[in-house]
Write a protein that holds these residues in place. Structure first.
Motif, PDB file in Angstrom:
ATOM      1  N   THR A  77       1.218  -1.237  -0.013  1.00 19.54           N
ATOM      2  CA  THR A  77      -0.082  -0.196  -0.561  1.00 19.54           C
ATOM      3  C   THR A  77       0.854   0.729   0.145  1.00 19.54           C
ATOM      4  OG1 THR A  77      -0.208  -0.166   2.594  1.00 19.54           O
ATOM      5  CG2 THR A  77      -1.344  -1.160   1.162  1.00 19.54           C
ATOM      6  N   GLU A  78       2.276   1.185  -0.283  1.00 15.10           N
ATOM      7  CA  GLU A  78       3.467   2.378  -0.423  1.00 15.10           C
ATOM      8  C   GLU A  78       3.553   2.799  -1.332  1.00 15.10           C
ATOM      9  OE1 GLU A  78       4.114   4.493   2.076  1.00 15.10           O
ATOM     10  OE2 GLU A  78       4.164   3.020   3.972  1.00 15.10           O
ATOM     11  N   GLY A  79       2.435   1.926  -2.829  1.00 12.55           N
ATOM     12  CA  GLY A  79       2.647   2.246  -4.220  1.00 12.55           C
ATOM     13  C   GLY A  79       4.573   2.231  -4.263  1.00 12.55           C
ATOM     14  N   VAL A  80       4.860   0.950  -3.572  1.00 13.42           N
ATOM     15  CA  VAL A  80       6.119   0.502  -4.204  1.00 13.42           C
ATOM     16  C   VAL A  80       5.491  -0.934  -4.727  1.00 13.42           C
ATOM     17  CG1 VAL A  80       8.886   0.239  -3.290  1.00 13.42           C
ATOM     18  CG2 VAL A  80       7.564   1.548  -3.175  1.00 13.42           C
ATOM     19  N   ARG A  81       5.768  -1.484  -5.791  1.00 13.05           N
ATOM     20  CA  ARG A  81       5.917  -3.062  -6.347  1.00 13.05           C
ATOM     21  C   ARG A  81       7.543  -3.521  -5.357  1.00 13.05           C
ATOM     22  NH1 ARG A  81       5.537  -4.200 -10.527  1.00 13.05           N
ATOM     23  NH2 ARG A  81       6.223  -1.951 -11.736  1.00 13.05           N
ATOM     24  N   VAL A  82       7.465  -4.867  -5.406  1.00 16.61           N
ATOM     25  CA  VAL A  82       8.418  -6.002  -5.577  1.00 16.61           C
ATOM     26  C   VAL A  82       8.431  -7.129  -6.100  1.00 16.61           C
ATOM     27  CG1 VAL A  82      10.719  -6.659  -3.424  1.00 16.61           C
ATOM     28  CG2 VAL A  82       8.782  -4.482  -3.094  1.00 16.61           C
ATOM     29  N   ASN A  83       9.459  -7.080  -6.577  1.00 19.42           N
ATOM     30  CA  ASN A  83       9.535  -8.460  -7.790  1.00 19.42           C
ATOM     31  C   ASN A  83      10.798  -8.752  -7.269  1.00 19.42           C
ATOM     32  OD1 ASN A  83       6.685  -9.087  -8.143  1.00 19.42           O
ATOM     33  ND2 ASN A  83       6.900  -6.918  -9.483  1.00 19.42           N
ATOM     34  N   ALA A  84      11.193 -10.295  -7.849  1.00 18.87           N
ATOM     35  CA  ALA A  84      12.338 -10.988  -8.522  1.00 18.87           C
ATOM     36  C   ALA A  84      12.514 -11.744  -9.628  1.00 18.87           C
ATOM     37  CB  ALA A  84      12.697 -11.654  -7.140  1.00 18.87           C
ATOM     38  N   VAL A  85      13.493 -11.574  -9.991  1.00 18.05           N
ATOM     39  CA  VAL A  85      14.085 -12.483 -11.635  1.00 18.05           C
ATOM     40  C   VAL A  85      14.120 -13.153 -10.871  1.00 18.05           C
ATOM     41  CG1 VAL A  85      14.781 -12.341 -13.496  1.00 18.05           C
ATOM     42  CG2 VAL A  85      13.142 -10.543 -12.720  1.00 18.05           C
ATOM     43  N   SER A  86      14.410 -14.406 -11.232  1.00 22.14           N
ATOM     44  CA  SER A  86      15.243 -15.682 -11.139  1.00 22.14           C
ATOM     45  C   SER A  86      15.735 -16.525 -12.415  1.00 22.14           C
ATOM     46  CB  SER A  86      14.015 -16.491 -10.266  1.00 22.14           C
ATOM     47  OG  SER A  86      14.878 -17.850  -9.860  1.00 22.14           O
ATOM     48  N   PRO A  87      17.537 -15.713 -12.886  1.00 20.57           N
ATOM     49  CA  PRO A  87      17.633 -16.114 -13.832  1.00 20.57           C
ATOM     50  C   PRO A  87      18.533 -17.536 -13.287  1.00 20.57           C
ATOM     51  CG  PRO A  87      18.700 -13.913 -13.067  1.00 20.57           C
ATOM     52  CD  PRO A  87      18.129 -15.248 -12.020  1.00 20.57           C
ATOM     53  N   GLY A  88      18.748 -18.478 -15.010  1.00 19.65           N
ATOM     54  CA  GLY A  88      18.939 -19.736 -14.373  1.00 19.65           C
ATOM     55  C   GLY A  88      20.380 -19.831 -14.861  1.00 19.65           C
ATOM     56  N   MET A  89      21.384 -20.540 -16.073  1.00 16.48           N
ATOM     57  CA  MET A  89      22.755 -20.259 -15.978  1.00 16.48           C
ATOM     58  C   MET A  89      22.530 -18.446 -17.150  1.00 16.48           C
ATOM     59  SD  MET A  89      24.418 -22.723 -15.451  1.00 16.48           S
ATOM     60  CE  MET A  89      25.243 -23.254 -16.784  1.00 16.48           C
ATOM     61  N   THR A  90      23.322 -17.465 -16.970  1.00 16.01           N
ATOM     62  CA  THR A  90      22.822 -17.249 -17.356  1.00 16.01           C
ATOM     63  C   THR A  90      25.113 -17.022 -17.738  1.00 16.01           C
ATOM     64  OG1 THR A  90      21.517 -16.221 -16.898  1.00 16.01           O
ATOM     65  CG2 THR A  90      22.709 -14.767 -18.160  1.00 16.01           C
ATOM     66  N   ARG A  91      25.144 -15.969 -19.662  1.00 13.18           N
ATOM     67  CA  ARG A  91      26.568 -16.190 -20.432  1.00 13.18           C
ATOM     68  C   ARG A  91      27.211 -15.129 -19.235  1.00 13.18           C
ATOM     69  NH1 ARG A  91      27.587 -18.913 -24.280  1.00 13.18           N
ATOM     70  NH2 ARG A  91      25.529 -18.449 -25.183  1.00 13.18           N
ATOM     71  N   THR A  92      27.998 -14.847 -18.204  1.00  7.13           N
ATOM     72  CA  THR A  92      28.329 -13.952 -17.889  1.00  7.13           C
ATOM     73  C   THR A  92      30.069 -14.570 -17.177  1.00  7.13           C
ATOM     74  OG1 THR A  92      27.670 -13.927 -14.968  1.00  7.13           O
ATOM     75  CG2 THR A  92      26.347 -13.085 -16.848  1.00  7.13           C
ATOM     76  N   ASP A  93      30.459 -13.694 -16.586  1.00  4.68           N
ATOM     77  CA  ASP A  93      32.440 -14.031 -15.927  1.00  4.68           C
ATOM     78  C   ASP A  93      31.832 -14.925 -14.808  1.00  4.68           C
ATOM     79  OD1 ASP A  93      33.694 -12.394 -17.921  1.00  4.68           O
ATOM     80  OD2 ASP A  93      33.108 -10.633 -16.066  1.00  4.68           O
ATOM     81  N   ILE A  94      30.823 -14.815 -13.918  1.00  9.84           N
ATOM     82  CA  ILE A  94      29.503 -15.536 -12.668  1.00  9.84           C
ATOM     83  C   ILE A  94      31.152 -17.198 -12.114  1.00  9.84           C
ATOM     84  CG2 ILE A  94      28.045 -15.716 -13.218  1.00  9.84           C
ATOM     85  CD1 ILE A  94      27.296 -14.952 -10.095  1.00  9.84           C
ATOM     86  N   HIS A  95      30.915 -17.654 -13.637  1.00  7.43           N
ATOM     87  CA  HIS A  95      30.366 -18.924 -12.930  1.00  7.43           C
ATOM     88  C   HIS A  95      32.559 -19.600 -13.190  1.00  7.43           C
ATOM     89  CE1 HIS A  95      26.591 -19.671 -14.261  1.00  7.43           C
ATOM     90  NE2 HIS A  95      26.687 -18.338 -15.599  1.00  7.43           N
ATOM     91  N   GLU A  96      32.795 -18.451 -14.111  1.00 12.37           N
ATOM     92  CA  GLU A  96      34.787 -18.592 -14.439  1.00 12.37           C
ATOM     93  C   GLU A  96      35.452 -18.052 -12.957  1.00 12.37           C
ATOM     94  OE1 GLU A  96      36.636 -19.336 -17.340  1.00 12.37           O
ATOM     95  OE2 GLU A  96      35.162 -20.459 -18.457  1.00 12.37           O
TER      96      GLU A  96
END
Ligand code: NAP
Length: 252
Positions: A180-199
Motif C-alpha cells: 500500500t506504499e506504491g512500491v512493487r517488489v518482485n524478483a527475477v530468478s535467472p538460470g544459467m546465464t552467460r557472464t563472468d560469474i561462472h569462471e
C-alpha cells in the motif's frame, strides 16, 4: 517541457546481468545509476553505452555489504540524478564452488554478507526512499535471485543457493509490507546465464558447457534475456504484479 525521466539504481551494474539491465533501461528511457565494487573501467564502458542512448548515467563505487557504502550511494545518486524510482538488487557472488564440508568459513561469510546482508541493506534503503507514507514517489524494487534457490546446488555451492532462498523470502515479505506504499517488489530468478560469474566467482572453468545438457532448452541464457524480464517487472505493464518470483531459466 520534457518530463523527468525515471531513475533506476542497479547494484553490480559494471558487468554481466547488471550491465545488460543498465543498457536496456537506458534504451527504454530511464536515467541510470550503477554501482560496482572494483572494476571501474568496465563500469565506465557501461556508462558510455547508456549515455549514447540519450539519458543520464553515472557509476558509483561501493561494497553493498557495507551499510555506510549503501547509504552514501543512495544519497549521491539522489543528489546527482534526482529521486530514485526503481532499484535493482543485482550485485552478487558465489564463492569458489565445492562441497559444503570442504568450504571455508570465509567463503560462506563473504557470500552471505554480499548476497543477503547487502541485498537487505539495499532493499531497506529503497523502502525508506520510495514509500509514499515517507514522502517517496513509489516505484519498484527488483531482486535478482537464482534458480539455485529451488535447486539447492548440491556439490556446487549450497551456501549460495541458501543466500538466494533468502532473496525469495525478502521479495515476498517486502512486497506485502510495501503493497500500500506504491512500491512493487518482485524478483527475477535467472538460470544459467552467460557472464563472468561462472569462471571468476565459482572458479569452475567449463561449468557452462558441462551443465548445458540439464537445461531443457539446451542453451545458456543471455544477460539481455534476464534484463528483458527485469524491465517488464519495472514497467507499468506489471502494475498489478508484486511478490512474484519470475524464473528465466530456459525451463530448468
Ligand atoms: P558478474 O558477471 O560476476 O557481475 C557481478 C557484478 O556485481 C559486478 O558488477 C561486480 O562489480 C558486482 N559486485 C560483486 N560484489 C559486489 C559487492 N560486494 N558490492 C558491490 N558490487 C559487487 O555476475 P552476474 O552473473 O552478472 O550475476 C549478477 C546477479 O545475478 C547475481 O546476484 C547472481 O547471483 C545472479 N545470478 C546469476 C546467474 C548466472 O548464471 N550468471 C544465475 C542466477 C543468478 P565489479 O565489476 O566491480 O566486480
Amino acid at each position: 517541457m520534457q518530463a523527468k525521466r525515471p531513475v533506476v539504481l542497479i547494484t553490480g551494474g559494471s558487468r554481466g546481468i547488471g550491465a545488460a539491465i543498465a543498457q536496456l533501461a537506458a534504451a527504454r528511457g530511464y536515467d541510470v545509476a550503477i554501482t560496482y565494487r572494483s572494476e571501474s573501467a568496465a563500469a565506465d564502458e557501461v556508462i558510455e553505452i547508456c549515455r549514447a542512448a540519450g539519458v543520464e548515467a553515472l557509476a558509483f563505487q561501493g561494497d553493498v555489504a557495507l551499510e555506510a557504502d549503501v547509504l552514501r550511494i543512495f544519497d549521491e545518486v539522489e543528489e546527482r540524478l534526482g529521486p530514485i524510482s526503481h532499484v535493482v538488487n543485482n550485485a552478487g557472488i558465489t564463492g569458489k564452488s565445492g562441497k559444503l564440508a570442504e568450504t571455508s568459513a570465509e567463503t560462506i561469510q563473504t557470500c552471505i554478507d554480499i548476497n543477503v546482508t547487502g541485498a537487505i541493506y539495499v532493499a531497506r534503503e529503497a523502502a525508506r526512499r520510495l514509500s509514499q507514507s515517507r514522502g517517496g514517489q513509489g516505484g519498484s524494487i527488483i531482486n535478482i535471485s537464482s534458480v539455485a534457490a529451488v535447486l539447492g546446488s548440491p556439490n556446487e555451492y549450497v551456501w549460495y543457493a541458501a543466500s538466494k532462498g533468502a532473496i525469495d523470502s525478502l521479495t515476498v515479505g517486502l512486497a506485502r509490507e510495501l503493497a500500500t506504499e506504491g512500491v512493487r517488489v518482485n524478483a527475477v530468478s535467472p538460470g544459467m546465464t552467460r557472464t563472468d560469474i561462472h569462471e571468476r566467482s565459482t572458479q569452475d572453468v567449463g561449468r557452462l558447457q558441462r551443465l548445458l545438457p540439464f537445461i531443457p532448452m539446451k542453451r545458456i541464457g543471455e544477460p539481455q534475456e534476464i534484463a528483458e524480464a527485469v524491465l517488464f517487472l519495472m514497467s507499468d505493464a506489471a502494475s498489478y504484479i508484486t511478490g512474484a518470483i519470475l524464473p528465466v531459466t530456459g525451463g530448468r
